[in-house]
Design a protein around this motif. Structure first.
Motif, PDB file in Angstrom:
ATOM      1  N   VAL A 126      -6.023   3.325 -13.581  1.00 46.23           N
ATOM      2  CA  VAL A 126      -5.873   2.434 -12.238  1.00 46.23           C
ATOM      3  C   VAL A 126      -5.895   1.513 -11.739  1.00 46.23           C
ATOM      4  O   VAL A 126      -5.201   1.136 -10.421  1.00 46.23           O
ATOM      5  CB  VAL A 126      -7.328   3.042 -11.668  1.00 46.23           C
ATOM      6  N   ARG A 127      -5.125   0.242 -12.931  1.00 42.65           N
ATOM      7  CA  ARG A 127      -4.282  -0.514 -12.289  1.00 42.65           C
ATOM      8  C   ARG A 127      -3.534  -0.625 -12.530  1.00 42.65           C
ATOM      9  O   ARG A 127      -2.785  -1.383 -10.960  1.00 42.65           O
ATOM     10  CB  ARG A 127      -4.915  -1.763 -13.725  1.00 42.65           C
ATOM     11  N   ALA A 128      -2.877  -0.212 -12.404  1.00 46.59           N
ATOM     12  CA  ALA A 128      -1.122   0.262 -12.981  1.00 46.59           C
ATOM     13  C   ALA A 128      -1.550   1.157 -11.500  1.00 46.59           C
ATOM     14  O   ALA A 128      -0.464   0.164 -10.447  1.00 46.59           O
ATOM     15  CB  ALA A 128      -0.467   1.187 -13.549  1.00 46.59           C
ATOM     16  N   HIS A 129      -1.758   2.150 -10.990  1.00 41.52           N
ATOM     17  CA  HIS A 129      -1.644   2.732  -9.719  1.00 41.52           C
ATOM     18  C   HIS A 129      -1.752   1.328  -8.444  1.00 41.52           C
ATOM     19  O   HIS A 129      -1.461   1.323  -7.525  1.00 41.52           O
ATOM     20  CB  HIS A 129      -3.071   3.774  -9.188  1.00 41.52           C
ATOM     21  N   LEU A 130      -2.673   0.773  -8.780  1.00 41.83           N
ATOM     22  CA  LEU A 130      -2.946   0.028  -7.511  1.00 41.83           C
ATOM     23  C   LEU A 130      -2.318  -1.063  -7.311  1.00 41.83           C
ATOM     24  O   LEU A 130      -1.384  -1.393  -6.159  1.00 41.83           O
ATOM     25  CB  LEU A 130      -4.387  -0.746  -7.660  1.00 41.83           C
ATOM     26  N   GLU A 131      -1.544  -1.680  -8.537  1.00 38.57           N
ATOM     27  CA  GLU A 131      -0.499  -2.480  -8.547  1.00 38.57           C
ATOM     28  C   GLU A 131       0.587  -1.774  -7.718  1.00 38.57           C
ATOM     29  O   GLU A 131       1.805  -2.751  -6.643  1.00 38.57           O
ATOM     30  CB  GLU A 131      -0.283  -3.453  -9.951  1.00 38.57           C
ATOM     31  N   GLY A 132       0.671  -0.084  -8.337  1.00 40.49           N
ATOM     32  CA  GLY A 132       2.483  -0.065  -7.609  1.00 40.49           C
ATOM     33  C   GLY A 132       1.619   0.095  -5.590  1.00 40.49           C
ATOM     34  O   GLY A 132       2.809  -0.514  -5.156  1.00 40.49           O
ATOM     35  N   ILE A 133       0.318   0.301  -5.210  1.00 35.61           N
ATOM     36  CA  ILE A 133       0.831   0.189  -4.343  1.00 35.61           C
ATOM     37  C   ILE A 133       0.988  -1.007  -3.671  1.00 35.61           C
ATOM     38  O   ILE A 133       1.358  -0.875  -2.336  1.00 35.61           O
ATOM     39  CB  ILE A 133      -1.193   0.299  -3.669  1.00 35.61           C
ATOM     40  N   ALA A 134       0.070  -2.173  -4.267  1.00 34.25           N
ATOM     41  CA  ALA A 134       0.914  -3.650  -3.628  1.00 34.25           C
ATOM     42  C   ALA A 134       2.130  -3.605  -3.997  1.00 34.25           C
ATOM     43  O   ALA A 134       2.581  -4.240  -2.866  1.00 34.25           O
ATOM     44  CB  ALA A 134       0.130  -4.621  -4.280  1.00 34.25           C
ATOM     45  N   ALA A 135       2.950  -3.668  -5.126  1.00 39.20           N
ATOM     46  CA  ALA A 135       3.791  -3.722  -5.192  1.00 39.20           C
ATOM     47  C   ALA A 135       5.090  -3.082  -3.883  1.00 39.20           C
ATOM     48  O   ALA A 135       6.405  -3.219  -3.669  1.00 39.20           O
ATOM     49  CB  ALA A 135       4.859  -3.031  -6.408  1.00 39.20           C
TER      50      ALA A 135
END
Length: 306
Positions: free
Chosen positions: A53-62
């Protein structure tokens, strides 16, 4: 339960138990399906880990999504995983430690009372003597729309989609079906009632309109006036009233309704009910109006203000 089945079960719950509107359900579906596609294939969204989940959220921000979009996507995930936890489908909530991005405080565009007055006065004058290229029916309809919108603070979709029956009952109030199919009662001012009566008389003169079940009928797919047509006519009216066209929209008049009520002493909770906000936090975008009113109150009445 696999992820696709879990998403469907969640959406069914949101619809049946919380009365979520179709647009809300579509947004949840898009966000959850996007998240599912970003998860490792051996786990999928329903069995995602905290790191997934954290990786997905960081991907959205990126990817440069706005803070409001990131917050919406996180909210969808949180509600989904809380549903799975409450149903005993999984023993934890992987969004528990996720932080929503900070959204900049954006104040809604609004009109001053003087600008709103000029707009309504122009609509009233044109209803009595339509300008070139504007029919009497269109001018009277626009006057009614503007008066009722400013008097009630309805969402534009609520306003243009009003059934005829609401205007044929007690004309002091409208019963409106808003977001989530929830009903609320909104009072009508004497001036708004008068413009509505004038519109009903003109409406009855047109055989095509008289047979319609909608208060503001039109030849459209829905059978009522498209909100885009109202927005276009409103901008044209603003130009003729010397009100900045770039600052005008039906939503701006809704904000003016709320802001002017608060400026003149209304309670924030009452404004929340009138606007049809499910949560008081949504209405709190207007707290700057309350702050200005409190400062003015102290400056005008405190013995040491000078």
């Amino acid at each position: 339960m696999n992820s696709n089945a879990a998403i469907e079960a969640f959406l069914e719950m949101m619809s049946a138990e919380r009365g979520a509107a179709a647009n809300t359900l579509d947004a949840y579906r898009r966000d959850l399906e996007d998240a599912h596609g970003a998860m490792p294939k051996d786990r999928g969204l329903a069995h995602a880990s905290v790191l997934d989940v954290r990786a997905h959220l960081e991907g959205i921000a990126a990817q440069g999504f706005a803070a409001s979009t990131q917050a919406r996507k996180l909210s969808a995930l949180r509600q989904f995983f809380r549903f799975l936890y409450s149903e005993g489908i999984r023993p934890d909530d992987p969004t528990g430690t996720a932080e929503a991005p900070r959204k900049p405080r954006s104040l809604p565009k609004t009109l001053s009372e003087a600008e709103t007055g000029r707009l309504i006065e122009r609509a009233e004058a044109e209803a009595a003597a339509p300008p070139p290229g504007v029919s009497r029916e269109a001018a009277v309809r626009l006057h009614a729309l503007v008066e009722v919108l400013y008097a009630t603070g309805l969402r534009v979709t609520e306003l243009v989609g009003l059934p005829l029956g609401v205007a044929l009952r007690d004309d002091r109030f409208f019963v409106v079906r808003g977001k989530g199919d929830k009903e609320r009662m909104v009072p009508l001012s004497a001036k708004a009632r008068a413009t509505m009566s004038a519109w009903l008389r003109v409406r009855a003169e047109n055989p095509a309109s008289a047979e319609s079940p909608w208060l503001f009928p039109a030849r459209s797919e829905t059978g009522y006036l498209p909100r885009q047509v109202f927005a276009r006519d409103l901008k044209a009216l603003a130009a003729r009233a010397s009100v900045p066209v770039s600052a005008i929209s039906p939503h701006v008049i809704r904000h003016a309704f709320a802001s002017h009520l608060l400026q003149n002493g209304a309670d924030l909770r009452a404004v929340q009910l009138l606007l049809g906000h499910a949560d008081i936090s949504t209405t709190q975008i207007y707290t700057h109006v309350l702050e200005e009113r409190l400062v003015r109150l102290v400056n005008e009445h405190h013995p040491l203000a000078d």
